[in-house]
Write an enzyme that holds these catalytic residues in place. Structure first.
Site, PDB file in Angstrom:
ATOM      1  CB  SER A 169      62.239  36.798  63.384  1.00 27.54           C
ATOM      2  OG  SER A 169      61.289  37.627  63.993  1.00 27.54           O
ATOM      3  CG  ASP A 218      66.202  41.635  69.081  1.00 28.85           C
ATOM      4  OD1 ASP A 218      65.432  42.504  68.653  1.00 28.85           O
ATOM      5  OD2 ASP A 218      66.239  40.477  68.620  1.00 28.85           O
ATOM      6  CG  HIS A 270      64.809  41.181  65.412  1.00 25.50           C
ATOM      7  ND1 HIS A 270      64.724  40.230  66.414  1.00 25.50           N
ATOM      8  CD2 HIS A 270      63.868  40.823  64.475  1.00 25.50           C
ATOM      9  CE1 HIS A 270      63.795  39.345  66.109  1.00 25.50           C
ATOM     10  NE2 HIS A 270      63.268  39.677  64.928  1.00 25.50           N
TER      11      HIS A 270
END
Length: 268
Positions: free
Chosen positions: A96, A217, A246
């Site tokens: 991320s 996601d 995610h």
């Protein structure tokens, strides 16, 4: 930070290998997010783990609201950690926002990174004219309002959506680390992340990259993986995981570990 950076960010080096591997967690988690996949790399690598300064596992007094207004400050921390450890080359796995932190660091010090493995990466979360980041500005403002009005209630709704897959243990774990974050820091970092636009940096990346994207996601649509592939300046490969969510390191650790191993052993 009163302590050294290594102490403040809970830096650990574990494993018996000769090459360095960095595992960098994303927003809302801490280094414990890697616990389920860490054993698969200990025999081959010296694994470097640390907590982002915004993580709930770090003393919140170390979070400087005047400094951490962009991801560049987080990239500074990463580079300072590697320099303090005497690392001259490493493979980097970032989830991320840490995927983008790794990208920024690699642009500054390309010789320091042998490869980038980017999990759930996004250079911009907001939609634009010819770019689908996944969110409209109004949606983001509603998210901020929910976080501000009732942080605990927001977590209870957001954690299952982010995990995606029906893995209650992963939802509990993600909820735990979100709850550990101080709410004002969590909101501040969220604003920083959602206001970031690193699309202009991608072409400067020369380090070989693997883009790991799940099939569904809620935070990062699959079109972003395609955009990264087309925009990164170095050689790169997209690896699609047939799983949801995610946070595949929490919900599908075996699948993710397998694909990280492929990326570590392969060439783009």
């Amino acid at each position: 930070m009163g302590q050294t950076l290594l102490e403040a960010l809970n830096v650990r080096v574990v494993g018996n290998g000769r090459s360095y591997l960095v595992l960098a967690h994303g927003f809302g988690t801490d280094q414990s997010a890697w616990n389920r996949i860490l054993p698969y790399f200990l025999s081959q690598y010296k694994v470097i783990l640390y907590d982002l300064v915004c993580a709930g596992s770090v003393n919140p007094d170390y979070f400087d609201f005047g400094r951490y207004t962009s991801l560049d400050a987080y990239a500074d921390d990463l580079l300072n950690i590697l320099d303090s450890l005497g690392v001259d080359c490493c493979a980097y796995v970032g989830h991320s926002i840490s995927a983008m932190i790794g990208i920024l660091a690699s642009v500054r010090r390309p010789q320091l990174f042998s490869k980038l493995i980017l999990i759930g990466a996004s250079p911009r979360f907001l939609n634009d004219k010819d770019y689908h980041g996944g969110f409209e500005e109004g949606e983001i403002e509603k998210l901020f309002m929910a976080m501000k009005s009732n942080y605990e209630s927001w977590i209870c709704g957001f954690a299952p959506l982010a995990v995606g897959a029906d893995v209650p243990e992963a939802v509990r774990e993600f909820s735990r680390t979100l709850f550990n974050m101080r709410p004002d820091i969590s909101l501040f970092v969220s604003r920083t992340v959602f206001s970031s636009d690193l699309r202009g940096v991608l072409g400067l990346v020369k380090t070989p990259s693997w883009i790991i994207q799940t099939a569904k996601d809620v935070s990062v649509p699959t079109s972003v993986a395609t955009y990264l592939k087309d925009s990164l300046g170095g050689r790169n490969t997209v690896m699609m995981l047939n799983v949801e969510g995610h946070l595949p390191h929490l919900s599908s650790p075996l699948v993710l570990a397998h694909h990280i191993n492929i990326a570590l052993s392969g060439s783009t």
